[in-house]
Design an enzyme around this catalytic site. Structure first.
Site: not given
Length: 440
Positions: A32, A107, A131
């Site tokens: 990420k 996210s 997330s």
């Protein structure tokens, strides 16, 4: 796949020199883009950091590099990890591999989509409210958020420090466990990290679970709705419960308390926005970031933050600043902390009798891009936000695929006691073995 699904901010143009000799040696993975990588662009999917190249490695990246795992790229997220749609990153929306008209969620959108597409067998994400686990559910993969402090957060761009966790996406619970055995452990650079465990999660996946006790929340499962989608999700969940009983689990329905459940979402909003406002106060364009020139320091900061943040982020910062104002702190911020404690105390009370909470991961299938959710509905307030409880208390929590509704994957979630990651993975592995959805 990049043009079609937009999983990556950065795709590595050359392979890093292989290190280590672990089970992950030579295995590709994705990271990420809010995790620091020395010399590699790290944007947090925000215009304010669109050119930022860190000077140091996050501990989780360092451990993976030393294990011999191969970084393929940095993945798209909702800007600064503040969002659940996968639509607010500065490079564009991330699409769901099962249906490009639908969200993958956020996210950790790019990480979830990259694993769902089969680009990589595992990916690293962060989870502040749901997330990792919610995008995993929408993408038909496994998503694991360990106990708070089990993985060092050194090098993770902070969103809400008391809620932030690093975790893993993969195609099976066993693959998650292989990665966890590499990345877990104490880190002197993170004062919240837990002491090392002298235990292998992989070696304990097949432990006997007969007599283990699970509970589910009555108020969430008893929701009355006209939505056939929700009815089918609940039906799928009841089928999963029957399979749990066949495996040897004891499963009971428990009333959690409606007032506490309805408080989860507003409490999360208050605490996360307040902590985000504080954590991101350094994004001014002065020490680093995409500076917009101005007449003086205050003008530079104003223009940089106005142009560098999306409307969603600015709204969260305004809320955070408001609840932290001296005249509002006790009524809003401190009260939210008190209610958080009541919710966590209720969970710990239940964990004296039960080994885990099992629930449908989400109250819906992956939403269409043009669908707006009713955030005051029972489905959203009562069933749509239970994953946040795992962040409130730092509980280990895993989502595993459980079937399909309207040709889209659905999922169940198991949340366990703090520091009992090994047991949570063990229970999830046993359940996964009879659901027939591994590697969807």
């Amino acid at each position: 796949y990049q043009d079609e699904y937009n999983c990556f901010v950065t795709i590595m143009d050359k392979k890093e020199e292989l290190e280590g000799n672990s089970v992950l040696r030579g295995i590709p993975y994705a990271l990420k883009d809010n995790i620091s990588t020395k010399g590699i662009l790290t944007t947090a999917s925000s215009n304010i950091l669109k050119d930022y190249i860190p000077l140091y490695d996050a501990t989780i990246y360092k451990k993976l590099k030393e294990s011999g795992a191969v970084l393929m790229g940095k993945t798209v997220l909702d800007e600064l990890a503040m969002g659940g749609t996968g639509t607010t990153g500065h490079t564009g929306v991330v699409r769901n591999p099962w249906n490009k008209e639908r969200m993958i969620g956020g996210s950790s959108a790019g990480s979830a989509a990259a694993v769902a597409l089969g680009i990589v067998p595992f990916a690293i994400g962060s989870d502040t409210g749901d997330s990792i686990r919610k995008p995993a559910a929408y993408g038909g993969v496994v998503g694991y958020k360990p106990t708070y402090g089990r993985i060092s957060r050194y090098g993770l761009f902070a969103f809400a420090s008391s809620l932030d966790h690093l975790g893993v996406f993969a195609r099976s619970v066993k693959d998650v466990s292989y990665v966890m055995d590499i990345v877990k452990g104490h880190d002197d650079k993170d004062m919240t990290s837990l002491p090392d465990e002298d235990i292998s999660y992989v070696d304990n996946l097949d432990n006997d679970i007969k007599g283990r006790k699970l509970f589910y929340i009555k108020e969430a499962i008893d929701i009355e709705s006209n939505s056939n989608e929700l009815k089918n999700i609940i039906s799928n969940f009841k089928d999963v419960i029957n399979k749990c009983i066949e495996l040897g689990f004891e499963v009971e329905e428990v009333s959690f308390g409606r007032e506490l459940l309805e408080a989860v979402y507003p409490v999360y909003n208050v605490i996360s926005c307040a902590e985000a406002t504080s954590n991101n106060s350094n994004l001014t364009g002065i020490p680093f970031g995409n500076r917009i020139e101005g007449n003086d320091v205050n003008d530079i900061i104003m223009k940089t933050r106005t142009n560098g943040f999306s409307e969603l982020i600015k709204r969260r910062f305004v809320i955070g600043s408001y609840v932290l104002k001296k005249e509002n702190q006790d009524k809003l911020f401190l009260n939210a902390g008190r209610v958080r404690r009541l919710i966590v105390d209720r969970m710990n009370e239940l964990f004296k009798k039960y080994d885990g909470l099992i629930m449908p991961t989400t109250s819906d299938i992956a939403p269409l891009f043009d669908k707006a959710s009713d955030k005051l509905s029972e489905e959203y307030l009562i069933l749509g936000n239970h994953l946040i409880i795992g962040n409130f208390g730092g509980f280990p929590s895993i989502s595993i695929p459980s079937g399909f509704v309207n040709d889209m994957p659905v999922s169940v979630n198991i949340t366990g006691r703090v520091k009992e990651d090994c047991l949570v993975l063990n229970m999830a592995n046993k359940l996964e073995s009879v659901l027939g959805c591994k590697g969807m």
